[in-house]
Design an enzyme around this catalytic site. Structure first.
Site, mmCIF file in Angstrom:
data_model
loop_
_atom_site.group_PDB
_atom_site.id
_atom_site.type_symbol
_atom_site.label_atom_id
_atom_site.label_comp_id
_atom_site.label_asym_id
_atom_site.label_seq_id
_atom_site.Cartn_x
_atom_site.Cartn_y
_atom_site.Cartn_z
ATOM 1 N N LYS A 178 0.838 -1.205 0.000
ATOM 2 C CA LYS A 178 0.000 0.000 0.000
ATOM 3 C C LYS A 178 0.872 1.253 0.000
ATOM 4 O O LYS A 178 0.608 2.214 -0.736
ATOM 5 C CB LYS A 178 -0.932 0.008 1.222
ATOM 6 N N GLN A 202 -4.891 -1.862 9.798
ATOM 7 C CA GLN A 202 -4.797 -3.201 9.214
ATOM 8 C C GLN A 202 -5.350 -4.254 10.176
ATOM 9 O O GLN A 202 -4.947 -4.323 11.331
ATOM 10 C CB GLN A 202 -3.322 -3.496 8.884
ATOM 11 N N ASP A 234 -11.231 2.522 4.048
ATOM 12 C CA ASP A 234 -11.519 1.088 3.913
ATOM 13 C C ASP A 234 -13.018 0.851 3.746
ATOM 14 O O ASP A 234 -13.448 -0.223 3.344
ATOM 15 C CB ASP A 234 -11.029 0.335 5.165
#
Length: 294
Positions: free
Chosen positions: A52, A96, A119
């Protein structure tokens, strides 16, 4: 059979984003800034977060990687999230998952400012998605929609079977495929571990989206001829013949299913690269929204 090439499509998207960012720079505008929070040293998570950050560099975004020890308390992590919520320099951030057992994932998701939740996991964004309102769509479902759209895979009036009901892929995918518009307007069946006679359902499907995490689960006899197969599964299967000692395997028995399918995503190189590209797209959207609000 046509391959739905996520690697190539994600490269196209990154190039498009890089072009937008270079125009922003030329105008003297602030470029998007994505932060990623990782707790602990999980190998797969570190690799993913690393990709990322690299993707951010490639398109000209600013990025910040925040590594925290696996022993961190929930209160300390929530404090860090609040700092990111308040930091005007950061347009969007992700935490995460999975998180260590002392931390409640739901509490963490709830603590993220919905306008920075790139997200798309916060209930406010999930609710907006379910109501067809403009919002951040979770990156993996967003990537699947983009693949279907760019390859012009017809979804209207089709029977879509989603295997797996996770909040990250299966559940949102079942909502998105049934929404008005393209890709969408399909009749959706959501299957899961309690579904009986799953093969009877999958053999009726025009489109199958599988997100189970069970290697080679979907066999050729479970699909009809010319079905569209989207494989979200990604499992490390031990393999001593490879340098890393494992190979990445999807939910689909690719070798045999690909002989019957009309479109299919490979693993790796299918949905995976699309997820990162769409996270960048969401971050660009977050930057635009913040600019308009000022």
């Amino acid at each position: 059979m046509q391959l739905l090439d996520g690697k190539k499509t994600s490269d196209d998207i990154k190039n498009e984003i890089a072009e937008v960012v270079s125009k922003m720079k030329a105008k003297g505008e602030k470029v998007p800034h994505l932060a990623a929070v990782i707790v602990g040293n999980d190998g797969a998570s570190l690799t993913y977060v690393g990709s990322k950050v690299k993707a951010c560099e490639r398109v000209g975004f600013e990025s910040t990687l925040i590594k925290l020890p696996s022993t961190i308390s929930e209160i300390e992590l929530l404090k860090k999230i609040e700092e990111l919520n308040q930091d005007d320099n950061i347009d969007g951030f992700i935490v995460q998952l999975p998180l260590p057992k002392q931390i409640d994932d739901q509490k963490v998701i709830m603590a993220i400012d919905p306008s920075k939740d790139v997200d798309g996991f916060h209930p406010e964004n999930f609710g907006k998605m379910a109501l067809d309102m403009s919002t951040f769509i979770p990156a993996t479902p967003f990537g699947i929609l983009e693949l279907l759209e760019r390859y012009n895979v017809q979804t209207e009036g089709k029977h879509t079977v989603v295997i797996g009901r996770s909040h990250i892929v299966g559940r949102p995918m079942s909502i998105l495929m049934g929404r008005k518009g393209f890709p969408g307007n399909s009749t959706v069946t959501l299957t899961h571990s309690h579904t009986k006679n799953i093969s009877q359902i999958t053999t009726q499907a025009d489109i199958i989206i599988t997100a189970l995490g069970v290697p080679n689960y979907l066999k050729a006899e479970m699909i009809k001829d010319d079905a569209v197969v989207i494989d979200v599964g990604i499992t490390r299967v031990p393999d001593e013949t490879t340098e890393k000692g494992y190979r990445i395997t999807g939910d689909v028995d690719f070798e045999n299913v690909s002989k019957k399918a009309s479109f299919i995503t490979p693993v790796p190189g299918g949905v995976g690269p699309m997820t990162i590209a769409m996270l960048l797209k969401n971050t660009l959207l977050a930057r635009e929204q913040r600019r308009l609000r000022k």
